[in-house]
Design an enzyme around this catalytic site. Structure first.
Site, mmCIF file in Angstrom:
data_model
loop_
_atom_site.group_PDB
_atom_site.id
_atom_site.type_symbol
_atom_site.label_atom_id
_atom_site.label_comp_id
_atom_site.label_asym_id
_atom_site.label_seq_id
_atom_site.Cartn_x
_atom_site.Cartn_y
_atom_site.Cartn_z
ATOM 1 N N LYS A 219 0.818 -1.212 0.000
ATOM 2 C CA LYS A 219 0.000 0.000 0.000
ATOM 3 C C LYS A 219 0.850 1.259 0.000
ATOM 4 O O LYS A 219 2.025 1.246 0.347
ATOM 5 C CB LYS A 219 -1.008 -0.045 1.157
ATOM 6 N N ARG A 260 -3.046 -10.288 4.636
ATOM 7 C CA ARG A 260 -3.442 -10.413 3.226
ATOM 8 C C ARG A 260 -2.329 -9.794 2.374
ATOM 9 O O ARG A 260 -2.070 -8.594 2.502
ATOM 10 C CB ARG A 260 -4.775 -9.669 3.021
#
Ligand code: PMM
Length: 284
Positions: A219, A260
């Site tokens: 991210k 994840r």
């Protein structure tokens, strides 16, 4: 894994590998749009040590536009069916009740909804009917407008309170507590500072008594942390996997149920190191 209905129990943090069947996801968009390529990738991630494969057909990157339900079903269902038939534990990443229902019918064993059931009023009913584990992510609005929603008094307290309210609403709609997994929703209506604050206080979520999923993989806040000090240029998404594995270690240590990730190999090793370390520490 903590005891979640229909999922194997592990004595360490679980690894959820990402298969985005989309043309536009921020780090792997377009790579697995072809169903055969998506299935092959999911099987490769399983062989690398993924405990679950998360199949998604809609990008949620900041600013992303929604795809139609038909298109999402077309992308997701065949991939879920084939991976499940091959023995993978499949999760479906969707905000739509009909996609969740079709995916569970095709063999998915967990529903991962980045809106925590807010985007589709039919989601709670489907989740209650299937009995499948349900990831309730902290979410404040669709990707097209989430940047303007990144305003908090105290991000840890606000996210905890908003997730607690979601849990209450889902229970009232018939979902069982044993089905619920909580997720801080890193990057969804959150700045880098918000993401770090939530990671640094993961105990605020784990202490709510449900398994916690952390999804930091590649991210933007990792790209910002690792930006080129001379040019300020963000570290590119595909070069954030070592930092992601570091987040996996720290999340596992902080008691996360699962992480994840896109790059499974590094995180699969990392969570095993954490488990061995913690077992040794317990032996004393
Ligand atoms: N982030 C993305 C997609 N799905 N699911 C959960 N539960 N939590 C997340 O933070 C999350 C998610 C966006 O990342 P991607 O486009 O790389 O899949």
């Amino acid at each position: 894994m903590d005891n979640l209905p229909g999922l194997p129990t592990l004595d360490r943090c679980a690894v959820m590998g990402v298969v985005n069947v989309t043309p536009d996801s921020f780090s792997d968009g377009g790579l697995w749009l072809d169903p055969a390529a998506a299935v092959a990738h999911g099987l490769r991630l399983t062989a690398q040590g993924a405990d679950l494969i998360d199949v998604g057909g809609e990008s949620t990157r900041p600013g992303a536009r929604r795809v139609t339900e038909e298109e999402e079903l077309r992308r997701v269902v065949p991939v879920v069916r084939e991976l499940a038939a091959a023995g993978a534990v499949v999760s479906v990443d969707t905000m739509r009740a009909n996609v969740a229902a079709a995916a569970v019918e095709a063999g998915a064993r967990l529903v991962n909804d980045v809106s925590g059931g807010l985007a589709d009023p039919g989601m709670a009913e489907v989740v209650a009917a299937t009995g499948a584990p349900f990831v309730v992510m902290h979410w404040r609005g669709q990707s097209a407008d989430m940047d303007s929603l990144a305003v908090y008094d105290d991000v840890v307290a606000d996210v905890t309170a908003e997730l607690t309210a979601r849990v209450a609403a889902l229970l009232a709609a018939g979902v069982k507590e044993e089905q619920l997994v909580l997720d801080p929703g890193l990057g969804f209506a959150k700045t880098s500072e918000h993401n770090w604050a939530l990671l640094g206080r993961l105990d605020a979520l784990t202490s709510l008594g449900r398994p916690v999923l952390v999804a930091a993989s590649r991210k933007r806040f990792l790209g910002t942390l690792l930006a080129n000090p001379e040019t300020g240029e963000l570290r590119p998404a595909r070069q954030r996997d070592d930092a992601t594995a570091a987040v996996s270690v720290l999340s596992a240590r902080a008691g996360a149920w699962a992480v994840r990730v896109h790059d499974v190999a590094g995180t699969a090793d990392a969570v095993r190191v954490v488990a061995a370390w913690q077992q040794a520490a317990r032996r004393g």
